[in-house]
Scaffold this motif. Sequence first.
Motif, PDB file in Angstrom:
ATOM      1  N   PRO A 140       0.820  -1.216   0.000  1.00  0.00           N
ATOM      2  CA  PRO A 140       0.000   0.000   0.000  1.00  0.00           C
ATOM      3  C   PRO A 140       0.860   1.275   0.000  1.00  0.00           C
ATOM      4  CG  PRO A 140      -0.679  -1.493   1.751  1.00  0.00           C
ATOM      5  CD  PRO A 140       0.587  -2.035   1.187  1.00  0.00           C
ATOM      6  N   LYS A 141       0.218   2.358  -0.365  1.00  0.00           N
ATOM      7  CA  LYS A 141       0.854   3.675  -0.307  1.00  0.00           C
ATOM      8  C   LYS A 141       1.323   3.902   1.136  1.00  0.00           C
ATOM      9  CE  LYS A 141      -0.220   8.247  -2.033  1.00  0.00           C
ATOM     10  NZ  LYS A 141      -1.278   9.096  -2.549  1.00  0.00           N
ATOM     11  N   ASN A 142       2.480   4.500   1.283  1.00  0.00           N
ATOM     12  CA  ASN A 142       3.096   4.804   2.586  1.00  0.00           C
ATOM     13  C   ASN A 142       3.636   3.575   3.314  1.00  0.00           C
ATOM     14  OD1 ASN A 142       2.520   7.600   2.291  1.00  0.00           O
ATOM     15  ND2 ASN A 142       0.437   7.211   3.007  1.00  0.00           N
ATOM     16  N   TRP A 143       3.731   2.444   2.630  1.00  0.00           N
ATOM     17  CA  TRP A 143       4.355   1.244   3.183  1.00  0.00           C
ATOM     18  C   TRP A 143       5.688   1.015   2.485  1.00  0.00           C
ATOM     19  CZ3 TRP A 143       2.243  -3.463   5.738  1.00  0.00           C
ATOM     20  CH2 TRP A 143       1.098  -3.183   6.495  1.00  0.00           C
ATOM     21  N   SER A 144       6.562   0.252   3.135  1.00  0.00           N
ATOM     22  CA  SER A 144       7.833  -0.150   2.528  1.00  0.00           C
ATOM     23  C   SER A 144       7.743  -1.615   2.145  1.00  0.00           C
ATOM     24  CB  SER A 144       8.982   0.013   3.522  1.00  0.00           C
ATOM     25  OG  SER A 144       9.131   1.340   3.893  1.00  0.00           O
ATOM     26  N   GLY A 145       8.170  -1.929   0.944  1.00  0.00           N
ATOM     27  CA  GLY A 145       8.274  -3.311   0.491  1.00  0.00           C
ATOM     28  C   GLY A 145       9.729  -3.608   0.188  1.00  0.00           C
ATOM     29  N   ILE A 146      10.287  -4.619   0.852  1.00  0.00           N
ATOM     30  CA  ILE A 146      11.722  -4.876   0.766  1.00  0.00           C
ATOM     31  C   ILE A 146      11.965  -6.362   0.512  1.00  0.00           C
ATOM     32  CG2 ILE A 146      13.927  -4.681   2.002  1.00  0.00           C
ATOM     33  CD1 ILE A 146      12.174  -2.679   3.886  1.00  0.00           C
ATOM     34  N   TYR A 147      12.803  -6.649  -0.472  1.00  0.00           N
ATOM     35  CA  TYR A 147      13.226  -8.031  -0.718  1.00  0.00           C
ATOM     36  C   TYR A 147      14.576  -8.208  -0.040  1.00  0.00           C
ATOM     37  CZ  TYR A 147      14.187 -12.462  -2.943  1.00  0.00           C
ATOM     38  OH  TYR A 147      14.453 -13.795  -3.162  1.00  0.00           O
ATOM     39  N   GLU A 148      14.567  -8.859   1.122  1.00  0.00           N
ATOM     40  CA  GLU A 148      15.810  -9.128   1.848  1.00  0.00           C
ATOM     41  C   GLU A 148      15.555 -10.174   2.919  1.00  0.00           C
ATOM     42  OE1 GLU A 148      16.992  -5.308   3.514  1.00  0.00           O
ATOM     43  OE2 GLU A 148      16.280  -5.936   5.475  1.00  0.00           O
ATOM     44  N   ASP A 149      16.640 -10.726   3.413  1.00  0.00           N
ATOM     45  CA  ASP A 149      16.580 -11.707   4.494  1.00  0.00           C
ATOM     46  C   ASP A 149      16.098 -11.008   5.764  1.00  0.00           C
ATOM     47  OD1 ASP A 149      17.012 -13.533   6.518  1.00  0.00           O
ATOM     48  OD2 ASP A 149      18.998 -14.110   5.822  1.00  0.00           O
ATOM     49  N   PHE A 150      14.938 -11.410   6.253  1.00  0.00           N
ATOM     50  CA  PHE A 150      14.341 -10.789   7.430  1.00  0.00           C
ATOM     51  C   PHE A 150      14.417 -11.678   8.673  1.00  0.00           C
ATOM     52  CE2 PHE A 150      10.974 -12.886   4.995  1.00  0.00           C
ATOM     53  CZ  PHE A 150      10.491 -13.790   5.933  1.00  0.00           C
ATOM     54  N   LEU A 151      15.062 -12.817   8.588  1.00  0.00           N
ATOM     55  CA  LEU A 151      15.032 -13.787   9.688  1.00  0.00           C
ATOM     56  C   LEU A 151      15.532 -13.209  11.001  1.00  0.00           C
ATOM     57  CD1 LEU A 151      16.164 -17.000   7.787  1.00  0.00           C
ATOM     58  CD2 LEU A 151      13.843 -16.175   8.227  1.00  0.00           C
ATOM     59  N   SER A 152      16.508 -12.322  10.946  1.00  0.00           N
ATOM     60  CA  SER A 152      17.040 -11.730  12.178  1.00  0.00           C
ATOM     61  C   SER A 152      16.035 -10.778  12.831  1.00  0.00           C
ATOM     62  CB  SER A 152      18.353 -11.006  11.894  1.00  0.00           C
ATOM     63  OG  SER A 152      18.130  -9.921  11.014  1.00  0.00           O
ATOM     64  N   LYS A 153      15.007 -10.368  12.109  1.00  0.00           N
ATOM     65  CA  LYS A 153      13.985  -9.472  12.664  1.00  0.00           C
ATOM     66  C   LYS A 153      12.942 -10.222  13.501  1.00  0.00           C
ATOM     67  CE  LYS A 153      14.430  -6.135   8.921  1.00  0.00           C
ATOM     68  NZ  LYS A 153      15.265  -5.233   9.680  1.00  0.00           N
ATOM     69  N   ILE A 154      12.926 -11.541  13.387  1.00  0.00           N
ATOM     70  CA  ILE A 154      11.966 -12.358  14.132  1.00  0.00           C
ATOM     71  C   ILE A 154      12.525 -12.611  15.539  1.00  0.00           C
ATOM     72  CG2 ILE A 154      10.703 -14.565  14.163  1.00  0.00           C
ATOM     73  CD1 ILE A 154      10.049 -12.815  11.701  1.00  0.00           C
ATOM     74  N   ASP A 155      11.696 -12.404  16.546  1.00  0.00           N
ATOM     75  CA  ASP A 155      12.126 -12.658  17.926  1.00  0.00           C
ATOM     76  C   ASP A 155      12.513 -14.128  18.107  1.00  0.00           C
ATOM     77  OD1 ASP A 155      11.740 -10.043  18.722  1.00  0.00           O
ATOM     78  OD2 ASP A 155       9.761 -10.417  19.602  1.00  0.00           O
ATOM     79  N   TRP A 156      13.497 -14.347  18.954  1.00  0.00           N
ATOM     80  CA  TRP A 156      14.052 -15.685  19.188  1.00  0.00           C
ATOM     81  C   TRP A 156      12.962 -16.729  19.487  1.00  0.00           C
ATOM     82  CZ3 TRP A 156      17.906 -18.763  18.357  1.00  0.00           C
ATOM     83  CH2 TRP A 156      18.004 -19.935  19.097  1.00  0.00           C
TER      84      TRP A 156
END
Length: 179
Positions: A140-156
Motif C-alpha cells: 500500500p501507499k506509505n508502506w515499505s516493500g523490501i526483498y531481503e533476508d528478514f530472519l534476524s527481525k523475528i524474535d528468538w
Amino acid sequence: MLLEPKSLENIIVGLLIDNCFKWYVSPKDLWFLDRKKLADTYIKKFKEIGLKNIGDNIEEVDERKGIEVLDEYSFIEFLRRINKYSTSTDELRELLKLNLLTKSKEDTFYNFLPSLYVNVDKKELYSLYPEPASYEDFVPKNWSGIYEDFLSKIDWEEKYWYDENGLDLLNFENNGGKI
C-alpha cells in the motif's frame, strides 16, 4: 494447522500487528497487500501484448473478497478471516522436524523457509519469496516493500527453525536464506 507449508503454493508468513506476532501458513495469493496495484500491473502487461479484458479474469480469494488493499486499517477484518491459517511456533517446529525425517533436506528447506514478514505496526513487508512473485512491489501507499533476508527481525522465541537446544535445523540464518 489447516495447510502444510508447500513451496510456491502454501507459504509461511510472520505477521506483527499491535506488537503481537503470529505465524500463518496460507495460500500465497492472499499476501499481495495491494491487489489493485497487482491487477493494474497485469492489465498493463497484457495490453502491451495485445490482450484485452484480462481484469475480468482476476479472481478474488474468499478471504480477500472486498479487501483490495491490506493496510493498517483493513488488517483487522482480514485477521478474522484468516484465523484458520494461524499456527504456533511449536506446531511449525514439530512439523519441520517430521519433514526432516521423511523428506529431502532441500524440499524441507524450501517448504519451511518463511516467505514473508509483515510488520503492520511499522508498515513494512519483507520478502524472501523466490521471484517472479514480487510481493514487495505490491504494498500500500506509505508502506515499505523490501526483498531481503528478514530472519534476524523475528524474535528468538518465534524462530521455529531452532530446536530446543538452539540448533538451527535447516541452517537458515547461517546461509542467508540459501541452501
